[in-house]
Motif scaffolding. Sequence first.
Motif, mmCIF file in Angstrom:
data_model
loop_
_atom_site.group_PDB
_atom_site.id
_atom_site.type_symbol
_atom_site.label_atom_id
_atom_site.label_comp_id
_atom_site.label_asym_id
_atom_site.label_seq_id
_atom_site.Cartn_x
_atom_site.Cartn_y
_atom_site.Cartn_z
ATOM 1 N N ILE A 57 0.843 -1.187 0.000
ATOM 2 C CA ILE A 57 0.000 0.000 0.000
ATOM 3 C C ILE A 57 0.885 1.247 0.000
ATOM 4 N N ARG A 58 0.664 2.102 -0.980
ATOM 5 C CA ARG A 58 1.520 3.284 -1.165
ATOM 6 C C ARG A 58 1.019 4.444 -0.315
ATOM 7 N N THR A 59 1.943 5.167 0.276
ATOM 8 C CA THR A 59 1.600 6.365 1.031
ATOM 9 C C THR A 59 2.767 7.341 1.003
ATOM 10 N N ILE A 70 3.638 3.874 12.255
ATOM 11 C CA ILE A 70 2.701 2.890 11.711
ATOM 12 C C ILE A 70 3.077 1.486 12.164
ATOM 13 N N ILE A 71 4.397 1.240 12.261
ATOM 14 C CA ILE A 71 4.904 -0.075 12.692
ATOM 15 C C ILE A 71 5.819 0.145 13.897
ATOM 16 N N ARG A 124 -4.796 2.180 11.052
ATOM 17 C CA ARG A 124 -4.138 1.562 12.210
ATOM 18 C C ARG A 124 -4.996 1.742 13.467
ATOM 19 N N GLU A 125 -5.622 2.912 13.607
ATOM 20 C CA GLU A 125 -6.515 3.145 14.744
ATOM 21 C C GLU A 125 -7.705 2.186 14.713
ATOM 22 N N GLN A 126 -8.097 1.774 13.508
ATOM 23 C CA GLN A 126 -9.226 0.845 13.370
ATOM 24 C C GLN A 126 -8.796 -0.612 13.529
ATOM 25 N N GLY A 127 -7.513 -0.836 13.791
ATOM 26 C CA GLY A 127 -7.048 -2.183 14.067
ATOM 27 C C GLY A 127 -6.274 -2.855 12.948
ATOM 28 N N VAL A 128 -6.095 -2.162 11.814
ATOM 29 C CA VAL A 128 -5.315 -2.743 10.717
ATOM 30 C C VAL A 128 -3.837 -2.726 11.093
ATOM 31 N N GLU A 129 -3.166 -3.854 10.926
ATOM 32 C CA GLU A 129 -1.748 -3.943 11.254
ATOM 33 C C GLU A 129 -0.914 -3.973 9.981
ATOM 34 N N PHE A 130 0.250 -3.330 10.056
ATOM 35 C CA PHE A 130 1.137 -3.197 8.900
ATOM 36 C C PHE A 130 2.512 -3.778 9.224
ATOM 37 N N GLU A 131 3.265 -4.030 8.153
ATOM 38 C CA GLU A 131 4.641 -4.494 8.300
ATOM 39 C C GLU A 131 5.463 -3.957 7.138
ATOM 40 N N LEU A 132 6.798 -4.076 7.267
ATOM 41 C CA LEU A 132 7.669 -3.640 6.179
ATOM 42 C C LEU A 132 7.560 -4.600 5.002
ATOM 43 N N PRO A 152 7.371 0.862 0.844
ATOM 44 C CA PRO A 152 7.934 0.009 1.901
ATOM 45 C C PRO A 152 6.913 -0.592 2.854
ATOM 46 N N LEU A 153 5.626 -0.338 2.608
ATOM 47 C CA LEU A 153 4.597 -0.690 3.579
ATOM 48 C C LEU A 153 3.627 -1.716 2.998
ATOM 49 N N LYS A 154 3.211 -2.659 3.826
ATOM 50 C CA LYS A 154 2.172 -3.602 3.408
ATOM 51 C C LYS A 154 1.348 -3.988 4.630
ATOM 52 N N THR A 155 0.158 -4.501 4.382
ATOM 53 C CA THR A 155 -0.683 -4.966 5.476
ATOM 54 C C THR A 155 -0.231 -6.356 5.916
ATOM 55 N N LYS A 156 -0.294 -6.610 7.208
ATOM 56 C CA LYS A 156 0.071 -7.929 7.716
ATOM 57 C C LYS A 156 -0.889 -8.983 7.170
ATOM 58 N N LYS A 157 -0.327 -10.123 6.837
ATOM 59 C CA LYS A 157 -1.108 -11.246 6.289
ATOM 60 C C LYS A 157 -1.817 -10.862 4.995
#
Length: 504
Positions: A57-59, A70-71, A124-132, A152-157
Amino acid sequence: MSNKLVGSSYDTVVVGAGNAALCSAIAAKLQGANVLVVERAPKEKSGGNSYFTDGAIRTAYGHLKNIRQIIPEITDKEAENTIMPEYDTEDFYDDMMRVTEGKSDPELANQLVGKSLETILWMREQGVEFELNKGNQSFVNDDKRVFWGGLPLKTKKKGIGLMGYLLQRSNELGIDIVYDTRAIELVKENDKITGVVVEQTGEKVKINCSSVVLANGSFEANKEMRKKYIGEEWAEARVRGTEYNTGDGIEMALSVGAQKYGEWSGCHSIGTDYNVPKVGDFNKPGDIFKKHSYPLSIMLNKEGKRFVDEGADLRNYTYAKYGKEILKQKDNVAYQIYDTNTRPLLREEYNLEEATCVQADTLEELVGKLPVEKEQFLQTIKEYNEAVQEGKFNPSIKDGKNTEGITPPKTNWAVKIEEGPFYAFPVTCGITFSFGGVHTDKEGRVLDMDNKPISGLFAAGEMIGGIFYGNYPGGSGLISGAVFGKLAGTSAGKYVQNKEEISS
């Protein structure tokens, strides 16, 4: 809640249950609206295209310290050993305009870019988790992890994780969701949306509401619409994601006066494994069939000829348009060729059991195993090898290591294919989503032919036209869904509040 709808009434109905839709539903609920999500697919096949994404996910993250917000799990030591080029709103906007050749609607593009970081933090406040996004967007050099390409960012799983987090948050907030329920018609009275008609088990049911957010995708899974708007050859494209994105929301919006917008003849498509399923397989999600290491390859068709500059740019900025180039080739197939030196550098999807690969110790043996024009195939590789210029190969940047004297050229990452074993990965075209949609303003309100908002109607995600043309920067689709999903849901919720204030 029960899946059966009889005489139901809600403040806001969200059509669809993917990333954009659930972001809309959550945002509307946070504004105080009573929200219903209507999903055409059965529960086990819900999540739209978002379920199939690899989560990148691009930001416009600015710099590493914002990524660490974020992480927060990133340690000081890991940060010290990470090289992450700064990437701000200007960089993101420039990438958008560069790859769309300046055609992206400036107002929508600026909104997407400007709201990208705050939307990630909201997710992230809504519970979405991210990883590198280490595996596909970085290389290790001198014990430092070097990121490239502004992604450099993606959602976990991956997409499964993203949809799981959003669904969990929706349930926590008490948002009602019904499945196996197809929205087919908007109800418009006195120039305002007052309801939506759905089909459940063959019966039509009217749901009364004050606002509707259409977030049920584009028309990429509709073979006839693909042929009509994008081209006859697109009948043969494989659908990478959900089979339920058949343009329902777009048709519903147009029927109440929405304005068509964007590149209806364009779409996001990629090179994907030749043996990919014809539509997305919910038992094998996670974008596992893509083949995105082609900048390190040369790519030949059945006639044994190259047809694109594989090294024109970083993969993030070419992959969304090269799928259609593969579709143009005979039998809609091409072959990515690697030797033993480049094979270890390939992305993770090349190592999966689902990956189709032909391997041989010599080029002659390899080509003998392929259904191609063998002499021309070998001649093309020979001419390519002879055209490779000296220079330092560096896959993390545009290294300028190129060819001279051949057409098309290879502008970067031109290394000879000369040391066995050799590998051929057959690829075809997979369509992700179509670029044509409806016109919205920057707050997600659907506009009519006079560029005025249709009262009570909002849209998000792939339904919005005017953002992508011909191409897009990798990871932009997911962030577009989240940004405009949040905006549309917030606007819908505020619209309901304003109506209540006016009536009282």
